[in-house]
Design a protein around this motif. Structure first.
Motif, PDB file in Angstrom:
ATOM      1  N   SER A 330      39.650  56.577  36.301  1.00  0.00           N
ATOM      2  CA  SER A 330      40.432  55.342  36.339  1.00  0.00           C
ATOM      3  C   SER A 330      40.509  54.715  37.717  1.00  0.00           C
ATOM      4  O   SER A 330      40.878  53.547  37.852  1.00  0.00           O
ATOM      5  N   ARG A 434      48.052  51.548  37.669  1.00  0.00           N
ATOM      6  CA  ARG A 434      47.517  52.852  37.308  1.00  0.00           C
ATOM      7  C   ARG A 434      48.671  53.841  37.146  1.00  0.00           C
ATOM      8  O   ARG A 434      49.753  53.653  37.695  1.00  0.00           O
ATOM      9  N   GLY A 447      43.028  53.477  32.095  1.00  0.00           N
ATOM     10  CA  GLY A 447      42.322  52.347  32.667  1.00  0.00           C
ATOM     11  C   GLY A 447      42.823  51.080  31.997  1.00  0.00           C
ATOM     12  O   GLY A 447      42.515  50.839  30.826  1.00  0.00           O
TER      13      GLY A 447
END
Length: 780
Positions: A330, A434, A447
């Motif tokens: 991510s 995130r 993500g």
């Protein structure tokens, strides 16, 4: 890097080798009549930089193995090199703006480093040295890289990429060059990277982040080679942007969303909108670590506050996104598509930087850094840090890794370091959209994208299948699959069906550079170290598909809810529960309510699924699920055609287990509800039905109750669920703590000033302005 430039390198830390042989460089610096008196400390800087290329000659079996591989690569490049009027290598033609120039210097670096490494097959050979000198001269006089060279194509190649490789070479052979020769070969460096604070091809651009850190290092080392104290000082000052009043300091923390550099919540962004702790942040950290190492004990030593800030960044920004020594997907941006930079490769680079920082630190900070590095080295059993089986696999070849990193790490491990233990953590990084959820057995990250953070990055012909990586991808990291994403995952996975995403079956959208979405709502709330909620107001890149998506994180798994799924395109709409890389010819029994599932099968009204060595899945509604086990073949070149990063055309085949919820075509307000239980057994999967209760799954609010009555809820608008009402979009958690009832609130839109939350008829006004999605706690 600003301007989207990039060249292939692993940086000096893991960069192949360079000689610990510390011959007096002062004589070389002042060895001709035209030389200026060497700046005090410059010899020490070049010697330190040489160590970062060839190590410290610390014997071990691992060093010997790495050196044998370096020998093989360097000798092959040396034997195939022709030093004359034509190209050095037949496959790398000379010419202005050549995309092969970086590779020329990379190959020459391999030869030079091996020549300077004690015990190398080419070590100390005067004939090899003569050929290195001849190659340097050819590249200079042919204007492949000289002060007469025009900057054609990617600015980064001229201003950072080639200068770093050239400095690696020059540091290794500096004692064998006159000061005039050093000055000559550094002329293009002074032209293209003269001011570490600004972009040479566009001086209005102030360098930021990793670019600034690299240019700072280039200034320090080239200044030392020239005996130029002012250039060294300017390089040191550029780290904190002395000339700009600190506005572009690489260690300053920004209190806002967006913008290159580190942020107050631990985020790190590059290119304004791309979360990049998993690449550019590490490049920056490596540059700082290198500068700390080479200037230590000199009059140019980086200030204590800069060093302390760098030490603190490791645990705050980077460590949360490391699993078994690898960086989570991510936060890797476009580099997840690069064959020569797997999650474990960039994890090794982070480990190398941390090891180097630990060498310069003291006290508790030294212990903390050493223990983290030991943890990552110990846990990385898929790609062991101390083993370098194939140094030339890194595109375009080779970014040699090995000897310095191995020697420094073994030096550290020989002390009383103790691997840091894994501690449960749920953390939201709102300034980069995130989150990370860490348990003692498995970890997860999302993500996602918004008006602030891009869906993906696809530039320089990289990440060519990255359409949906930011559309709600749920990345799971499991103890029995430490190489899941490294093992040819990205060239072989079906990119239209990434776990966690809701996508269309039709044509993929046009690839853009860093596309944002039109929705602000992206973020979540932290309840405690083991629980949290995250939400995404999703819209497809073409705008035809919308959905409200939530993930509720617990110690046993992730409960996933979707609602308001509506599409007007007419394509088939699917939500992917799982798309697991089982490896080459992989196996693993899949059960559905106790029934063995093989090949392709439509599963209706099933309650639970279990995939051997992966975990369980609980279906919380009457979804129609397609199970499909298939072999998929692809090449790294399919997803990365970059000039300096392109993958090979070697086909890889991997077996995948897909579990996909079918929503049909043109769904209106469709929904889903399922739980993912990493590492769970069959019995644990069946028993998990009592772990939570879905309290709402609508386009307004998605909420669950945990076994202890804690409520986790995501509101996409003003609304109510159970005993909680909110005035606008919010993520909320309500439950008991040791001190009574507590309310946790965040603003995932990052647009509101105050949220009014009513609990049992009592209303609380929670200020959220400029909190950037951070969780606010209220006693109730």
């Amino acid at each position: 890097m600003s301007g989207f430039g990039y060249f292939d390198r692993r940086t000096a830390l893991r960069g192949g080798a360079a000689a610990a042989a510390s011959v007096a460089l002062t004589s070389a610096l002042a060895g001709t009549s035209s030389a200026q008196p060497a700046a005090p400390g410059s010899s020490s800087i070049v010697t330190g930089y040489r160590e970062l290329q060839i190590g410290i000659n610390r014997p071990s079996a691992e060093r010997s193995a790495a050196l044998a591989n370096l020998d093989r690569v360097a000798k092959a490049y040396h034997d195939s090199m022709t030093v004359g009027d034509g190209p050095l290598w037949k496959d790398l033609p000379l010419g202005p703006g050549s995309e092969f120039t970086t590779s020329m210097y990379a190959r020459l670096r391999a030869i030079a480093v091996n020549w300077g490494t004690p015990g190398g097959v080419l070590a100390g050979d005067p004939a090899v040295l003569a050929r290195i000198k001849g190659a340097l001269e050819l590249l200079y006089t042919s204007d492949q890289y000289s002060e007469k060279t025009a900057e054609i194509g990617n600015w980064y190649t001229y201003e950072i990429g080639i200068p770093l490789y050239l400095l690696h070479i020059l540091a290794t052979v500096a004692d064998e060059l006159t000061q005039d020769e050093l000055a000559k070969y550094l002329k293009p460096v002074l032209k293209f990277s003269g001011d570490p604070n600004r972009r040479t091809n566009n001086p209005s651009v102030v360098e930021t982040g990793a670019n600034r850190a690299d240019k700072s290092t280039i200034a320090i080392v080239s200044g030392a080679m020239l005996g130029d104290a002012e250039r060294i000082k300017r390089g040191v000052g550029a780290f904190t942007d002395v000339e700009g009043g600190g506005a572009a300091s690489v260690i300053a923390k920004l209190h806002r969303s967006g913008g290159d550099g580190f942020h107050t919540d631990g985020s790190f962004l590059q290119h304004d909108s791309v979360p990049y702790p998993g690449h550019y942040g590490i490049i920056l950290l490596t540059a700082v670590a290198s500068a700390v190492h080479v200037t230590k004990g000199t009059e140019f030593e980086l200030p204590a506050d800069v060093r302390d800030a760098a030490y603190a960044l490791v645990s705050d920004t980077f460590a949360p996104f490391v699993y078994a020594g690898a960086l989570m997907e991510s936060v890797r941006g476009r580099f997840l598509s690069r064959q020569g930079e797997s999650a474990h490769d960039i994890g090794h680079q982070l480990t190398g930087a941390v090891v180097l920082l630990a060498r310069s630190a003291s006290g508790k900070r030294k212990e903390e850094l050493g223990d983290l590095a030991a943890k990552w080295i110990t846990e990385d059993t898929f790609a062991p840090y101390l083993e370098i089986p194939d140094p030339e696999r890194f595109a375009p070849g080779p970014d040699l890794v090995g000897i310095p990193g191995i020697e420094f790490a073994q030096e550290l491990l020989a002390t009383k370091v103790r691997a840091t233990r894994t501690v449960a953590t749920h953390r939201v990084f709102g300034q980069q959209d995130r989150m990370v959820h860490i348990t003692e057995g498995w970890s997860a990250s999302l993500g996602v994208a918004s008006t602030r953070i891009s869906r993906y990055e696809s530039i320089n012909s990289m990440n060519l299948h990255g359409w949906y990586v930011g559309d709600g991808s749920l990345y799971l990291f499991l103890p029995k699959a430490k190489g899941h994403f490294t093992d040819a995952f990205w060239p072989t996975v079906d990119p239209l069906l990434l776990p966690g995403t809701t996508t269309k079956s039709g044509p993929t959208p046009k690839l853009e550079s860093v596309p944002l979405t039109g929705k602000d709502h992206c973020g979540g709330v932290r309840w405690d170290a083991r629980h949290g909620a995250h939400a995404l107001d999703f819209v497809s890149q073409d705008g035809t598909l919308t959905a409200k998506k939530s993930w509720f994180f617990t110690p046993s798994g992730v409960l996933c809810l979707g609602a308001g799924i509506t599409d007007t395109s007419g394509e088939r709409i699917r939500t992917t529960i799982e798309n697991r890389n089982l490896g080459e010819n992989g196996t693993g029994v899949l059960l559905a309510d106790g029934h063995l599932v093989e090949g392709s099968e439509s599963l209706r009204r099933k309650r639970w699924l279990h995939l051997e060595r992966v975990g369980g899945y609980v279906l919380l509604d009457d979804a129609e699920v397609t199970a499909l086990r298939e072999d998929r073949t692809g090449t790294w070149r399919d997803i990365d055609k970059g000039a300096n990063t392109k993958g090979t055309t070697v086909p890889y085949t991997r077996r995948y287990q897909k579990l996909v919820i079918e929503h049909g075509s043109k769904p209106s307000n469709a929904s889903y509800a399922y739980a993912v239980l990493p590492t769970a057994s069959v019995l644990q999967t069946i028993a998990s039905a009592w772990s939570w209760r879905v309290r709402s799954n609508t386009a307004t609010v998605q909420a669950v109750r945990l076994w202890d009555a804690t409520l986790l809820a995501n509101f996409f608008a003003a609304g109510s669920v159970d005993e909680v009402s909110v005035s606008g979009p919010a993520s909320v958690a309500l439950g008991r703590t040791g001190n009574g009832w507590q309310l946790a609130v965040s603003d995932p839109t990052q647009r509101q000033e105050v949220l009014r939350v009513t609990v049992r008829r009592k209303t609380f006004e929670v200020p959220v302005k400029d909190t950037f999605g951070a969780t606010q706690l209220v006693r109730v």
